[in-house]
Write a protein that holds these residues in place. Structure first.
Motif, PDB file in Angstrom:
ATOM      1  N   THR A 190      44.630  16.389  25.682  1.00  0.00           N
ATOM      2  CA  THR A 190      44.333  17.724  25.699  1.00  0.00           C
ATOM      3  C   THR A 190      44.882  18.829  26.923  1.00  0.00           C
ATOM      4  OG1 THR A 190      43.110  17.914  24.473  1.00  0.00           O
ATOM      5  CG2 THR A 190      44.528  17.562  23.022  1.00  0.00           C
ATOM      6  N   LEU A 246      37.099  20.662  32.998  1.00  0.00           N
ATOM      7  CA  LEU A 246      38.211  20.242  32.309  1.00  0.00           C
ATOM      8  C   LEU A 246      39.422  19.706  33.109  1.00  0.00           C
ATOM      9  CD1 LEU A 246      37.918  22.718  29.793  1.00  0.00           C
ATOM     10  CD2 LEU A 246      37.214  20.584  29.858  1.00  0.00           C
ATOM     11  N   ILE A 264      41.975  13.698  23.164  1.00  0.00           N
ATOM     12  CA  ILE A 264      41.175  14.563  24.203  1.00  0.00           C
ATOM     13  C   ILE A 264      41.727  14.410  25.154  1.00  0.00           C
ATOM     14  CG2 ILE A 264      38.671  15.357  25.285  1.00  0.00           C
ATOM     15  CD1 ILE A 264      37.355  14.022  22.903  1.00  0.00           C
ATOM     16  N   TYR A 323      40.032  25.763  21.836  1.00  0.00           N
ATOM     17  CA  TYR A 323      39.704  27.255  22.054  1.00  0.00           C
ATOM     18  C   TYR A 323      39.145  27.955  20.777  1.00  0.00           C
ATOM     19  CZ  TYR A 323      37.234  30.836  24.204  1.00  0.00           C
ATOM     20  OH  TYR A 323      36.682  31.749  24.378  1.00  0.00           O
ATOM     21  N   ARG A 341      45.454  23.791  24.000  1.00  0.00           N
ATOM     22  CA  ARG A 341      44.024  23.772  24.744  1.00  0.00           C
ATOM     23  C   ARG A 341      43.490  25.417  24.117  1.00  0.00           C
ATOM     24  NH1 ARG A 341      45.501  22.084  29.572  1.00  0.00           N
ATOM     25  NH2 ARG A 341      45.979  23.768  30.583  1.00  0.00           N
ATOM     26  N   ARG A 386      36.565  20.823  20.662  1.00  0.00           N
ATOM     27  CA  ARG A 386      36.599  18.974  21.450  1.00  0.00           C
ATOM     28  C   ARG A 386      36.167  18.155  20.111  1.00  0.00           C
ATOM     29  NH1 ARG A 386      34.856  18.801  26.812  1.00  0.00           N
ATOM     30  NH2 ARG A 386      32.836  18.928  25.926  1.00  0.00           N
ATOM     31  N   LYS A 387      34.631  18.822  19.498  1.00  0.00           N
ATOM     32  CA  LYS A 387      33.817  17.599  18.293  1.00  0.00           C
ATOM     33  C   LYS A 387      35.037  17.885  17.480  1.00  0.00           C
ATOM     34  CE  LYS A 387      31.098  15.923  16.436  1.00  0.00           C
ATOM     35  NZ  LYS A 387      30.769  14.468  16.371  1.00  0.00           N
ATOM     36  N   ASP A 435      39.480   9.323  22.766  1.00  0.00           N
ATOM     37  CA  ASP A 435      39.536   9.968  23.529  1.00  0.00           C
ATOM     38  C   ASP A 435      40.210   9.917  24.222  1.00  0.00           C
ATOM     39  OD1 ASP A 435      36.621  10.003  23.436  1.00  0.00           O
ATOM     40  OD2 ASP A 435      37.223   7.730  24.286  1.00  0.00           O
ATOM     41  N   LEU A 462      41.394  18.530  27.620  1.00  0.00           N
ATOM     42  CA  LEU A 462      39.929  19.475  27.656  1.00  0.00           C
ATOM     43  C   LEU A 462      38.836  17.822  27.796  1.00  0.00           C
ATOM     44  CD1 LEU A 462      40.026  20.472  23.730  1.00  0.00           C
ATOM     45  CD2 LEU A 462      40.073  21.845  25.935  1.00  0.00           C
ATOM     46  N   ASP A 463      39.221  16.968  28.715  1.00  0.00           N
ATOM     47  CA  ASP A 463      38.427  16.141  29.454  1.00  0.00           C
ATOM     48  C   ASP A 463      37.087  16.900  31.215  1.00  0.00           C
ATOM     49  OD1 ASP A 463      40.829  15.676  29.819  1.00  0.00           O
ATOM     50  OD2 ASP A 463      40.380  14.511  30.871  1.00  0.00           O
ATOM     51  N   LEU A 476      38.252  18.523  17.297  1.00  0.00           N
ATOM     52  CA  LEU A 476      39.452  17.372  17.876  1.00  0.00           C
ATOM     53  C   LEU A 476      39.148  16.249  16.917  1.00  0.00           C
ATOM     54  CD1 LEU A 476      42.391  17.166  19.055  1.00  0.00           C
ATOM     55  CD2 LEU A 476      41.821  16.880  21.004  1.00  0.00           C
ATOM     56  N   SER A 477      38.340  15.558  17.421  1.00  0.00           N
ATOM     57  CA  SER A 477      37.889  13.989  17.640  1.00  0.00           C
ATOM     58  C   SER A 477      37.841  13.958  15.787  1.00  0.00           C
ATOM     59  CB  SER A 477      36.437  13.834  17.993  1.00  0.00           C
ATOM     60  OG  SER A 477      36.523  13.766  19.179  1.00  0.00           O
TER      61      SER A 477
END
Length: 306
Positions: free
Chosen positions: A225, A243, A222, A256, A252, A291-292, A219, A227-228, A294-295
């Motif tokens: 970056t 965002l 995210i 993307y 970002r 975002r997924k 988190d 993207l939250d 990145l996690s």
């Protein structure tokens, strides 16, 4: 116990304006040269904290020399400091008041800030190349947009785009070479590239980020970056989530594009189609996939497992 000095420095190309909150006798202006900075740093206590705003390249000499001397150094987001100054009710703006605001910001927020870490030479060069690559890609797109309706200039446009593509390809080669210059970096980059949608640029970008900043969890990455999702609620009103777009835009953009690439893979295609069927635009779906990724990349890097 005496509070360590919180030194704020307003950086310009030719000079540095130093401000220390509650210690006006320490305010000074000096040249932005190695000799001048080294002389000043001899009088800086080893437990002091020093902060500058990110200025592209003008702050780097000061940061490098301060860190070489063991001074805890912070590179701040200029946008954060700007709104902090407005919240304080600051009416005027001078280099001296800017330095004082930076010093005050550092004193109040240093427990929540990450000390700056430049990374290895290869990591610094990769980050710089990725930043320049993003600028070139944006300029190439702007050029195509501005000249696409001028047929008379079509040959010249084609030649310019070819030159842009050649420079971008050269940058990609240098990024790959730098990633291979350190065995550990090369191995970690190869591991991240096992994630669908993550290529050489994406893997090296994420590694330089993960290695430089000690994030507590995905988190936090995210949020860094930008993207939250940012809530906009008040009372009974539930506003649209947008965002936050904090941090570097080129980060970002790369995430993307990773989401775009992943949407065409067997692993994530069904997820992309489900997002579209739910009514989301393709842009929103690419962002969610980015975002997924990145996690996943952060979890894979932290576990150090293939």
């Amino acid at each position: 116990m005496q509070e360590p000095l919180n030194i704020g420095v307003d950086v310009a190309k030719a000079e540095l304006v130093v401000g220390v909150i509650d210690h006006p006798e320490l305010n000074i202006t000096l040249a932005n040269t190695a000799a001048s900075i080294k002389r000043w740093l001899r009088h800086v206590p080893p437990d002091a904290r020093l902060a500058v705003e990110s200025t592209g390249s003008y702050h780097r000499l000061l940061v490098d020399l301060a860190q070489a001397q063991g001074v805890c150094t912070y590179v701040l987001n200029a946008r954060d400091v700007h709104f902090y100054a407005k919240a304080l009710g600051q009416r005027g703006k001078t280099d001296r008041t800017d330095a004082q605001v930076i010093s005050r910001y550092l004193r109040e927020h240093h427990p929540y800030l990450h000390p700056f870490r430049a990374g290895s030479q290869a990591e610094q060069l990769i980050t710089e190349l990725l930043r320049r690559r993003a600028q070139l890609v944006g300029q190439r797109g702007a050029l195509q947009q501005s000249l696409r309706d001028v047929p008379l200039l079509a040959p010249q446009l084609k030649a310019l785009i070819a030159d842009f593509n050649q420079v971008i390809a050269t940058i990609d080669e240098h990024i790959a070479q730098q990633a291979q210059s350190e065995p550990a970096l090369a191995a970690e980059a190869q591991r991240l590239q096992t994630i669908p949608g993550v290529g050489v640029q994406g893997a090296t970008m994420l590694l330089c980020l993960f290695r430089r900043i000690e994030f507590k969890n995905s988190d936090a990455v995210i949020a860094f970056t930008g993207l939250d999702p940012r809530p906009m609620d008040s009372g009974q009103k539930r506003g649209l989530r947008r965002l936050s777009k904090r941090g570097a835009p080129w980060l970002r953009r790369q995430l993307y594009m990773m989401g775009f690439s992943a949407s065409r893979s067997k692993v994530f295609q069904s997820r992309y189609e489900a997002l579209r069927a739910h009514g989301l635009s393709s842009t929103a779906a690419f962002v969610i996939l980015g975002r997924k990724l990145l996690s996943i990349a952060f979890a894979l890097w932290r576990s150090q497992k293939p």
